[in-house]
Scaffold this motif. Structure first.
Motif, PDB file in Angstrom:
ATOM      1  N   ILE A  84       0.840  -1.204   0.000  1.00 27.70           N
ATOM      2  CA  ILE A  84       0.000   0.000   0.000  1.00 27.70           C
ATOM      3  C   ILE A  84       0.872   1.250   0.000  1.00 27.70           C
ATOM      4  N   TYR A  85       1.920   1.238   0.822  1.00 27.39           N
ATOM      5  CA  TYR A  85       2.827   2.388   0.861  1.00 27.39           C
ATOM      6  C   TYR A  85       3.466   2.610  -0.509  1.00 27.39           C
ATOM      7  N   MET A  86       3.903   1.541  -1.144  1.00 33.00           N
ATOM      8  CA  MET A  86       4.526   1.673  -2.467  1.00 33.00           C
ATOM      9  C   MET A  86       3.565   2.330  -3.453  1.00 33.00           C
ATOM     10  N   ALA A  87       2.316   1.919  -3.415  1.00 31.47           N
ATOM     11  CA  ALA A  87       1.324   2.455  -4.354  1.00 31.47           C
ATOM     12  C   ALA A  87       0.952   3.901  -4.034  1.00 31.47           C
ATOM     13  N   THR A  88       0.765   4.204  -2.757  1.00 30.15           N
ATOM     14  CA  THR A  88       0.318   5.549  -2.401  1.00 30.15           C
ATOM     15  C   THR A  88       1.438   6.578  -2.474  1.00 30.15           C
ATOM     16  N   ALA A  89       2.677   6.146  -2.262  1.00 30.49           N
ATOM     17  CA  ALA A  89       3.814   7.077  -2.309  1.00 30.49           C
ATOM     18  C   ALA A  89       4.398   7.182  -3.721  1.00 30.49           C
ATOM     19  N   HIS A  90       3.909   6.326  -4.624  1.00 22.79           N
ATOM     20  CA  HIS A  90       4.405   6.310  -6.008  1.00 22.79           C
ATOM     21  C   HIS A  90       5.935   6.283  -6.038  1.00 22.79           C
ATOM     22  N   LEU A  91       6.488   5.264  -5.386  1.00 21.93           N
ATOM     23  CA  LEU A  91       7.935   5.151  -5.263  1.00 21.93           C
ATOM     24  C   LEU A  91       8.592   4.850  -6.602  1.00 21.93           C
ATOM     25  N   ASP A  92       9.757   5.398  -6.771  1.00 23.04           N
ATOM     26  CA  ASP A  92      10.539   5.139  -7.972  1.00 23.04           C
ATOM     27  C   ASP A  92      11.061   3.709  -7.906  1.00 23.04           C
TER      28      ASP A  92
END
Length: 128
Positions: free
Chosen positions: A88-96
């Protein structure tokens, strides 16, 4: 259980086990890939990556042993639920991220993909 169904079940279990073992190995060999998706509110990011990698390896190997299969499957279900915040964090933070995982749609796809993985592991929680 029919012979074909037993072989199908065994092949599915082997594929799932190999997938977890390989993913766990990547956690240990290239932890930097996973470090950035650990939510910032959690402590000890490197330890979390290593512990989850070892848990994936042990869970995958445990699926292959009749006496540990049921416990390993429940452990993998718990692990899949535990890593959901990272997805969820990866998706919401739009991580590179490299390759396709750098795409927002691919990052969001990881979240609901936990459900079929949980179901797949759940299939091996039952005694046969």
């Amino acid at each position: 259980m029919s012979r074909k169904r037993g072989i199908d079940s065994m092949m599915g279990r082997i594929i799932l086990a190999v997938g977890f073992v390989l993913a766990g190995c990547v956690h240990l060999i290239a932890p930097q890939v996973y470090l950035k998706i650990v939510p910032p509110y959690l402590p000890a990011h490197l330890s979390i990556v290593y512990i989850s990698g070892v848990a994936e390896i042990l869970g995958g190997l445990g699926l292959l042993v009749a006496s540990t299969r049921q416990a390993a499957a429940w452990g993998l279900i718990a692990l899949l639920i535990a890593v959901l915040p990272a997805n969820i964090y990866m998706a919401t933070a739009h991580l590179d991220a490299p390759g396709i995982m750098g795409q927002s749609w691919a990052q969001w796809l990881r979240v609901p993909l936990q459900l079929p993985l949980i179901y797949w592991a759940w299939l091996y929680t039952r005694t046969r």
